[in-house]
Design a protein around this motif. Structure first.
Motif, PDB file in Angstrom:
ATOM      1  N   GLU A 101       0.490  13.033  -2.460  1.00 34.22           N
ATOM      2  CA  GLU A 101      -0.125  11.730  -2.703  1.00 34.22           C
ATOM      3  C   GLU A 101       0.993  10.751  -3.034  1.00 34.22           C
ATOM      4  O   GLU A 101       2.046  11.169  -3.545  1.00 34.22           O
ATOM      5  CB  GLU A 101      -1.091  11.817  -3.899  1.00 34.22           C
ATOM      6  CG  GLU A 101      -2.269  12.732  -3.622  1.00 34.22           C
ATOM      7  CD  GLU A 101      -3.047  13.094  -4.886  1.00 34.22           C
ATOM      8  OE1 GLU A 101      -2.665  12.643  -5.984  1.00 34.22           O
ATOM      9  OE2 GLU A 101      -4.034  13.844  -4.740  1.00 34.22           O
TER      10      GLU A 101
ATOM     11  N   GLY B 204      -3.873  -6.081   0.693  1.00 32.94           N
ATOM     12  CA  GLY B 204      -3.190  -4.966   0.025  1.00 32.94           C
ATOM     13  C   GLY B 204      -2.310  -5.431  -1.118  1.00 32.94           C
ATOM     14  O   GLY B 204      -2.339  -4.855  -2.215  1.00 32.94           O
TER      15      GLY B 204
ATOM     16  N   ARG C 222       0.847  -1.205   0.000  1.00 27.34           N
ATOM     17  CA  ARG C 222       0.000   0.000   0.000  1.00 27.34           C
ATOM     18  C   ARG C 222       0.882   1.254   0.000  1.00 27.34           C
ATOM     19  O   ARG C 222       2.108   1.157  -0.029  1.00 27.34           O
ATOM     20  CB  ARG C 222      -0.947   0.010   1.189  1.00 27.34           C
ATOM     21  CG  ARG C 222      -0.274  -0.149   2.539  1.00 27.34           C
ATOM     22  CD  ARG C 222      -1.322  -0.136   3.664  1.00 27.34           C
ATOM     23  NE  ARG C 222      -0.677   0.160   4.927  1.00 27.34           N
ATOM     24  CZ  ARG C 222      -0.227  -0.769   5.767  1.00 27.34           C
ATOM     25  NH1 ARG C 222      -0.349  -2.039   5.458  1.00 27.34           N
ATOM     26  NH2 ARG C 222       0.353  -0.423   6.888  1.00 27.34           N
ATOM     27  N   GLY C 223       0.219   2.406  -0.001  1.00 26.79           N
ATOM     28  CA  GLY C 223       0.926   3.682   0.125  1.00 26.79           C
ATOM     29  C   GLY C 223       1.953   3.934  -0.971  1.00 26.79           C
ATOM     30  O   GLY C 223       1.729   3.634  -2.147  1.00 26.79           O
TER      31      GLY C 223
ATOM     32  N   ASP D 144      -0.214  -8.132   5.072  1.00 29.13           N
ATOM     33  CA  ASP D 144      -1.217  -7.326   4.365  1.00 29.13           C
ATOM     34  C   ASP D 144      -1.577  -8.016   3.051  1.00 29.13           C
ATOM     35  O   ASP D 144      -1.359  -7.469   1.972  1.00 29.13           O
ATOM     36  CB  ASP D 144      -0.656  -5.904   4.116  1.00 29.13           C
ATOM     37  CG  ASP D 144      -1.695  -4.962   3.531  1.00 29.13           C
ATOM     38  OD1 ASP D 144      -2.896  -5.314   3.487  1.00 29.13           O
ATOM     39  OD2 ASP D 144      -1.292  -3.854   3.105  1.00 29.13           O
TER      40      ASP D 144
ATOM     41  N   THR E  69      -1.056   8.906   3.699  1.00 27.11           N
ATOM     42  CA  THR E  69      -1.110   7.437   3.595  1.00 27.11           C
ATOM     43  C   THR E  69      -1.573   6.898   4.957  1.00 27.11           C
ATOM     44  O   THR E  69      -1.782   7.662   5.899  1.00 27.11           O
ATOM     45  CB  THR E  69       0.273   6.822   3.265  1.00 27.11           C
ATOM     46  OG1 THR E  69       1.135   7.003   4.387  1.00 27.11           O
ATOM     47  CG2 THR E  69       0.892   7.414   2.018  1.00 27.11           C
ATOM     48  N   ASP E  70      -1.599   5.584   5.074  1.00 29.73           N
ATOM     49  CA  ASP E  70      -2.005   4.977   6.349  1.00 29.73           C
ATOM     50  C   ASP E  70      -1.032   5.317   7.476  1.00 29.73           C
ATOM     51  O   ASP E  70      -1.411   5.325   8.648  1.00 29.73           O
ATOM     52  CB  ASP E  70      -2.084   3.446   6.215  1.00 29.73           C
ATOM     53  CG  ASP E  70      -3.300   3.035   5.389  1.00 29.73           C
ATOM     54  OD1 ASP E  70      -4.178   3.890   5.177  1.00 29.73           O
ATOM     55  OD2 ASP E  70      -3.354   1.866   4.965  1.00 29.73           O
ATOM     56  N   ILE E  71       0.220   5.576   7.143  1.00 33.44           N
ATOM     57  CA  ILE E  71       1.248   5.772   8.171  1.00 33.44           C
ATOM     58  C   ILE E  71       0.950   7.008   9.038  1.00 33.44           C
ATOM     59  O   ILE E  71       1.311   7.065  10.208  1.00 33.44           O
ATOM     60  CB  ILE E  71       2.657   5.885   7.526  1.00 33.44           C
ATOM     61  CG1 ILE E  71       3.770   5.436   8.494  1.00 33.44           C
ATOM     62  CG2 ILE E  71       2.951   7.280   7.037  1.00 33.44           C
ATOM     63  CD1 ILE E  71       5.151   5.313   7.858  1.00 33.44           C
ATOM     64  N   ASN E  72       0.266   7.992   8.456  1.00 32.88           N
ATOM     65  CA  ASN E  72      -0.025   9.220   9.208  1.00 32.88           C
ATOM     66  C   ASN E  72      -1.519   9.541   9.262  1.00 32.88           C
ATOM     67  O   ASN E  72      -1.897  10.664   9.601  1.00 32.88           O
ATOM     68  CB  ASN E  72       0.759  10.408   8.618  1.00 32.88           C
ATOM     69  CG  ASN E  72       0.589  10.511   7.125  1.00 32.88           C
ATOM     70  OD1 ASN E  72      -0.410  10.033   6.576  1.00 32.88           O
ATOM     71  ND2 ASN E  72       1.534  11.134   6.448  1.00 32.88           N
ATOM     72  N   ARG E  73      -2.342   8.530   8.936  1.00 33.51           N
ATOM     73  CA  ARG E  73      -3.792   8.766   8.896  1.00 33.51           C
ATOM     74  C   ARG E  73      -4.293   9.329  10.241  1.00 33.51           C
ATOM     75  O   ARG E  73      -5.037  10.305  10.285  1.00 33.51           O
ATOM     76  CB  ARG E  73      -4.525   7.461   8.557  1.00 33.51           C
ATOM     77  CG  ARG E  73      -6.003   7.646   8.251  1.00 33.51           C
ATOM     78  CD  ARG E  73      -6.645   6.355   7.773  1.00 33.51           C
ATOM     79  NE  ARG E  73      -5.993   5.789   6.602  1.00 33.51           N
ATOM     80  CZ  ARG E  73      -6.126   6.243   5.357  1.00 33.51           C
ATOM     81  NH1 ARG E  73      -6.911   7.284   5.126  1.00 33.51           N
ATOM     82  NH2 ARG E  73      -5.501   5.677   4.357  1.00 33.51           N
ATOM     83  N   GLU E  74      -3.858   8.684  11.325  1.00 30.97           N
ATOM     84  CA  GLU E  74      -4.311   9.108  12.652  1.00 30.97           C
ATOM     85  C   GLU E  74      -3.766  10.487  13.010  1.00 30.97           C
ATOM     86  O   GLU E  74      -4.490  11.359  13.485  1.00 30.97           O
ATOM     87  CB  GLU E  74      -3.795   8.103  13.674  1.00 30.97           C
ATOM     88  CG  GLU E  74      -4.784   7.745  14.755  1.00 30.97           C
ATOM     89  CD  GLU E  74      -4.208   6.641  15.624  1.00 30.97           C
ATOM     90  OE1 GLU E  74      -3.725   6.950  16.714  1.00 30.97           O
ATOM     91  OE2 GLU E  74      -4.214   5.465  15.163  1.00 30.97           O
TER      92      GLU E  74
ATOM     93  N   ALA F 210      -5.536  13.088  11.216  1.00 33.71           N
ATOM     94  CA  ALA F 210      -6.993  13.107  11.446  1.00 33.71           C
ATOM     95  C   ALA F 210      -7.367  14.312  12.299  1.00 33.71           C
ATOM     96  O   ALA F 210      -8.514  14.760  12.286  1.00 33.71           O
ATOM     97  CB  ALA F 210      -7.435  11.818  12.129  1.00 33.71           C
TER      98      ALA F 210
END
Ligand code: NAD
Ligand code: RM4
Length: 253
Positions: A218, A42, A15-16, A39, A191-196, A199
């Motif tokens: 992106e 993914g 991913r990412g 994953d 990406t998922d690595i910094n999604r939280e 947020a």
């Protein structure tokens, strides 16, 4: 078709940035070998996308933190695809944590995946390239965080400075074999690595405001730069690093 006839291996390709890089390399004519870990869904999506582009892809599961994963990945992917021309060390984690009470396991795991993993993978790929005798390109996904700090990233930023330094030393060690070694330094890429982390609307707005190009990156923004460094257009580029950050790093005032 900047990578026609080349074989590209990428770690953390489920991913990412790793996935976007695999897809862009395939779009540019490469066959790709993909490392992944925990994953399955993914990596299946990445494989399906590459199949749609009509390129060959092979996947090899393995935790990059384990030294034996490196030899396994390079040997299996190299044999299946007929060689290794480009190696992208991308797999990484960033478990945000305050410095003063970071658990030992968080520190050790971040080092083991991001830095030790990159070292073992890079060494295995370089050995294979030397043996092939046709040169090659190694690219590490470092970070803007190799150059600037983060209060919740004291266990992470040294790993990103480390992989940048690894590419500099490798450029010297491997230049005689025609193997170029460079790093890419992404800024803030969603990406998922910094999604939280992103947020938090205030944090996200702050980041966006600091980026002269006015938006978060992106994964595809980073992939284009990797393709350039992998391609013969960059044939005299080694020991270099390229920021891909929309101008974030230079924005002081
Ligand atoms: P992501 O979480 O979307 O992807 C990380 C990938 O690495 C995933 O495919 C994951 O499965 C894989 N991975 C994690 N641990 C692994 C392990 N032990 N073995 C094998 N694979 C493993 O995050 P991303 O943003 O795409 O991150 C990719 C790289 O880019 C990382 O090295 C990260 O440090 C770097 N980076 C990201 C940003 C950003 O803002 N997103 C900025 C600078 C650098
Ligand atoms: C990057 C950089 C970004 C952060 C990611 C997780 O290297 O520090 O700002 O979002 O890591």
């Amino acid at each position: 078709m900047l990578l026609e006839g080349k074989t590209v291996l990428i770690t953390g390709a489920s991913r990412g940035i790793g996935r976007a890089t695999a897809i862009e390399c395939a779009r540019q004519g490469a066959d790709v070998g993909l490392n992944w870990f925990r994953d399955r869904e993914g990596i299946d999506e990445t494989l399906a996308e590459i199949a749609r582009l009509g390129r060959r892809a092979i996947e090899v599961e393995g935790d990059v933190a384990r030294p034996e994963s490196a030899e396994r990945f390079v040997t299996a992917a190299g044999a299946a695809l007929g060689g290794v021309d480009v190696f992208v060390s991308n797999a990484g984690i960033c478990p945000f944590h305050a410095f003063l009470d970071t658990p030992l396991e968080v520190f050790e795991r971040t080092m083991a995946v991001n830095l030790h993993g990159a070292y073992h993978m890079t060494q295995a790929a370089a050995r294979r390239m030397k043996h092939q005798g046709t040169g090659g390109a190694l690219i590490a996904i470092s970070s803007i965080s190799a150059l600037v700090g983060g209060g919740m990233q004291a266990h992470y930023t040294p790993t990103k400075a480390g992989v940048h330094s690894l590419m500099q030393s490798c450029a010297i060690a491997l230049g005689p074999y025609g193997i170029r070694c460079n790093s890419v330094m992404p800024g803030a890429i969603a990406t998922d690595i910094n999604r939280e982390d992103l947020a938090d609307p205030a944090k996200r707005a702050y980041m966006e405001k600091r980026i002269p190009l006015g938006r978060l990156g992106e994964p595809e923004d980073v992939a284009g730069c990797v393709v350039f460094l992998a391609s013969d257009l960059a044939r005299y580029v080694t020991g270099a690093s390229v920021l891909v950050d929309g101008g974030l790093f230079v924005n002081l005032q």
